[in-house]
Each structure stands twice: as C-alpha cells, then as structure tokens.
Design a protein around this motif. Structure first.
Motif, mmCIF file in Angstrom:
data_model
loop_
_atom_site.group_PDB
_atom_site.id
_atom_site.type_symbol
_atom_site.label_atom_id
_atom_site.label_comp_id
_atom_site.label_asym_id
_atom_site.label_seq_id
_atom_site.Cartn_x
_atom_site.Cartn_y
_atom_site.Cartn_z
ATOM 1 N N SER A 1 -28.860 -31.418 25.662
ATOM 2 C CA SER A 1 -27.988 -31.919 24.598
ATOM 3 C C SER A 1 -28.012 -33.438 24.570
ATOM 4 C CB SER A 1 -26.560 -31.433 24.847
ATOM 5 O OG SER A 1 -25.620 -32.217 24.131
ATOM 6 N N GLY A 2 -27.898 -33.995 23.385
ATOM 7 C CA GLY A 2 -27.826 -35.444 23.246
ATOM 8 C C GLY A 2 -26.569 -36.036 23.858
ATOM 9 N N PHE A 3 -25.575 -35.178 24.168
ATOM 10 C CA PHE A 3 -24.339 -35.644 24.780
ATOM 11 C C PHE A 3 -24.382 -35.582 26.298
ATOM 12 C CE2 PHE A 3 -22.804 -34.840 20.484
ATOM 13 C CZ PHE A 3 -21.960 -35.927 20.282
ATOM 14 N N THR A 4 -25.505 -35.201 26.857
ATOM 15 C CA THR A 4 -25.631 -35.122 28.308
ATOM 16 C C THR A 4 -25.554 -36.519 28.929
ATOM 17 O OG1 THR A 4 -26.967 -33.120 28.192
ATOM 18 C CG2 THR A 4 -27.152 -34.431 30.211
ATOM 19 N N VAL A 5 -24.661 -36.679 29.892
ATOM 20 C CA VAL A 5 -24.550 -37.960 30.598
ATOM 21 C C VAL A 5 -24.637 -37.790 32.111
ATOM 22 C CG1 VAL A 5 -23.236 -39.119 28.793
ATOM 23 C CG2 VAL A 5 -22.017 -37.823 30.547
ATOM 24 N N ARG A 6 -24.594 -36.561 32.577
ATOM 25 C CA ARG A 6 -24.644 -36.283 34.001
ATOM 26 C C ARG A 6 -25.768 -35.312 34.279
ATOM 27 N NH1 ARG A 6 -19.544 -37.694 36.479
ATOM 28 N NH2 ARG A 6 -20.297 -36.570 38.280
ATOM 29 N N PRO A 7 -26.657 -35.628 35.228
ATOM 30 C CA PRO A 7 -26.780 -36.916 35.892
ATOM 31 C C PRO A 7 -27.454 -37.924 34.956
ATOM 32 C CG PRO A 7 -28.534 -35.476 36.622
ATOM 33 C CD PRO A 7 -27.661 -34.652 35.716
ATOM 34 N N SER B 1 -25.432 -27.862 26.943
ATOM 35 C CA SER B 1 -24.271 -28.648 27.366
ATOM 36 C C SER B 1 -24.577 -29.280 28.717
ATOM 37 C CB SER B 1 -23.008 -27.781 27.435
ATOM 38 O OG SER B 1 -23.152 -26.767 28.410
ATOM 39 N N THR B 2 -23.827 -30.309 29.056
ATOM 40 C CA THR B 2 -24.212 -31.166 30.180
ATOM 41 C C THR B 2 -24.010 -30.546 31.548
ATOM 42 O OG1 THR B 2 -24.007 -33.425 31.029
ATOM 43 C CG2 THR B 2 -21.982 -32.358 30.321
ATOM 44 N N GLU B 3 -23.010 -29.636 31.684
ATOM 45 C CA GLU B 3 -22.687 -29.179 33.041
ATOM 46 C C GLU B 3 -23.780 -28.309 33.659
ATOM 47 O OE1 GLU B 3 -20.966 -26.597 29.963
ATOM 48 O OE2 GLU B 3 -20.602 -28.709 30.454
ATOM 49 N N THR B 4 -24.484 -27.505 32.839
ATOM 50 C CA THR B 4 -25.565 -26.702 33.414
ATOM 51 C C THR B 4 -26.742 -27.593 33.818
ATOM 52 O OG1 THR B 4 -26.286 -26.188 31.148
ATOM 53 C CG2 THR B 4 -24.989 -24.519 32.305
ATOM 54 N N CYS B 5 -26.994 -28.642 33.046
ATOM 55 C CA CYS B 5 -28.021 -29.617 33.399
ATOM 56 C C CYS B 5 -27.683 -30.254 34.741
ATOM 57 C CB CYS B 5 -28.123 -30.668 32.296
ATOM 58 S SG CYS B 5 -29.259 -32.027 32.649
ATOM 59 N N GLU B 6 -26.426 -30.656 34.914
ATOM 60 C CA GLU B 6 -26.005 -31.296 36.160
ATOM 61 C C GLU B 6 -26.177 -30.360 37.353
ATOM 62 O OE1 GLU B 6 -22.179 -33.855 37.799
ATOM 63 O OE2 GLU B 6 -21.831 -32.293 36.310
ATOM 64 N N VAL B 7 -25.846 -29.094 37.171
ATOM 65 C CA VAL B 7 -25.977 -28.130 38.266
ATOM 66 C C VAL B 7 -27.440 -27.925 38.639
ATOM 67 C CG1 VAL B 7 -25.658 -25.706 38.927
ATOM 68 C CG2 VAL B 7 -23.798 -26.943 37.800
ATOM 69 N N LEU B 8 -28.309 -27.795 37.653
ATOM 70 C CA LEU B 8 -29.732 -27.604 37.961
ATOM 71 C C LEU B 8 -30.299 -28.796 38.729
ATOM 72 C CD1 LEU B 8 -30.928 -25.878 34.659
ATOM 73 C CD2 LEU B 8 -30.854 -24.843 36.937
ATOM 74 N N TYR B 9 -29.901 -29.989 38.367
ATOM 75 C CA TYR B 9 -30.321 -31.169 39.126
ATOM 76 C C TYR B 9 -29.774 -31.103 40.555
ATOM 77 C CZ TYR B 9 -32.667 -34.166 35.655
ATOM 78 O OH TYR B 9 -33.573 -34.710 34.766
#
Length: 265
Positions: A33-39, A13-21
């Motif tokens: 996820s293909g739904f990741t938009v942030r960042p 999911s996108t929120e963990t990706c955003e936090v790691l960035y």
C-alpha cells in the motif's frame, strides 16, 4: 527463509508488511500500500499498488501474486474484486491486542515461519507485561480521552483502549472501544467529553497533524482537566492506529511515557 507457502505476496495494509519483514520473509512481498510506513525500508524497496481503499487492479494482477493480504471491512469490496479476478486473498480483521497477536501467528503459519512468529508473539507479550507491571506501580491512574478524528469526534478503537489500560490509564470511552467501525464511535455531543473529565487528551488524527490549539477552543472544554493543565499530546497514527507490531511497541511506549509523566507529576 522458507520456500513453503506463497512466494509473491501483495500487502494492502502496512501491518502485514511489517510482520513479514520482522519474520525475515520480506523477499515474498511484491507490492505494498502507498500508506505503508513500517518498516521504513519497505517504501524504498517495494512497488506501491494503491491507497488503503483503492487498489490499482491491473498493476496488482500484473505482479502475479499468489496471495493478497487485506485488512477490515474497508477493504472487503476491493479484496472481493481481486478474488473474482482469480487471486487468492486473506482478509484480516483484528480489532484487539489478542487479534493482533493472532494475525502474527496466522501470517507466520501461511509463510512457513510459525516458530519465528511464535517467538515474536512471545517477545511482544513480554514487552507488554513489563509495561503493565511498571504501570501497576504508579501512584495514580489518569482518565484518558483518545481522539481518533475531530470532524466528527471519534474515540479510540479496541486495541487503543486496551493499550491505554496496559499503560496505566483509564479510557474515558471504553464503552465505545469495542465497536469496530469508526461511525459507531462518533461522540455526537462534544460536551460528553467534558462530562467524562479526562486528565489527558491524546490526538491521533489519521492522516493529518493533531492540532491541540483547536481542541482547547472547543466550547466548554476549558473545564476539562486535561485542557486546564495543558495535558494534550499527539501520537502519530502510524504508531498506534495500525493494528500490528508498531501499536504494541512504539504506540504503547508513547502512551506509557505520557501516563507515567502525568502520574508522577
């Protein structure tokens, strides 16, 4: 950057990706996820391994992740299958502002970036406190109806309701906000919205564009103050319906701007 902890992470999911960035640990991410938009750069840099509720197991296994991060009951079965395949998994389940901040702290600890995570949490808390202080000075508070979906009508989830309060509004359906599942927040009778008389309607139809012209055509809704005064607005679901940094920044800022505009008019 730290060599501590997992080095090959898949974010479902996108929120963990955003936090790691945000923590400067994006080099650990090997799939999103293909739904990741942030960042936005994540979509350009990282391989996509499925949708929110359907992952490509073979592709995930081929990435040889040492940690898979998931979110909520909708991903529980998917994450369980990956665990049965021998992968380590962590399923977050935050449904409130406190939960979002705890997710950031936990993720920071998992990757050896606890200090940076604590600083990020402190920064977000400071931002929210500043918005709340500005809201407290407004001359009046609007009643806000937040619509997460239109067929059937679904009201806003917990953190959205809390953000509305922080921004200076009163959630018309705060009684439903604590219920974690969307099915529990279905408004069976659309006229219940009319009875609760929101001053502002905010649509965030997950995955599709909000259509205010459809809302105003609903039977009996011409009596709603928000409809009568053309106070219908959209906040993109990516900005507020994903329980991470974006909701506490961009989502909150948009809510505050709409409420401030109404209160000062």
């Amino acid at each position: 950057m730290s060599a501590f902890g997992p080095q090959r992470i898949v974010c479902l999911s996108t929120e963990t990706c955003e936090v790691l960035y945000a923590l400067g640990e994006q080099q650990r991410i090997v799939g999103i996820s293909g739904f990741t938009v942030r960042p936005p750069q994540a979509r350009k840099e990282k391989p996509k391994i499925g949708a929110f509720t359907s992952a490509k197991h073979d592709e995930i296994l081929a990435l040889q992740p040492d940690l898979v991060l998931g979110y909520c009951d909708l991903q529980a079965d998917m994450v369980a299958d990956l665990a049965r395949a021998g992968l380590e998994v962590h399923l977050f389940n935050q449904r409130s502002i406190t939960g979002i901040l705890a997710m950031i702290s936990t993720l920071g600890a998992l990757v050896g970036a606890a200090d940076r995570a604590a600083a990020l949490v402190q920064e977000l808390e400071g931002r929210m406190a500043a918005v709340a202080a500005q809201a407290a000075a407004l001359p009046r508070r609007p009643r806000v109806y937040f619509e997460e979906w239109n067929e059937p009508l679904i009201s806003g989830i917990g953190w959205v309701s809390e953000l509305i309060t922080l921004a200076g509004g009163d959630d018309c359906f705060s009684d439903l906000a604590a219920l974690p599942r969307a099915k529990q927040r279905i408004i069976a009778d659309p006229l219940e919205v009319v009875r609760r008389a929101p001053d502002i309607i905010i649509g965030s139809w997950c995955g599709k564009r909000f259509r205010p012209e459809q809302v105003v055509e609903r039977a009996g809704w011409d009596a709603v103050p928000a409809v009568a005064q053309a106070q219908l607005f959209e906040i993109k679901s990516a900005d507020i319906l994903q329980p991470g940094i974006g909701a506490l920044t961009d989502g909150l800022d948009q809510l505050a701007a709409l409420i401030r505009q109404w209160a000062q008019s």
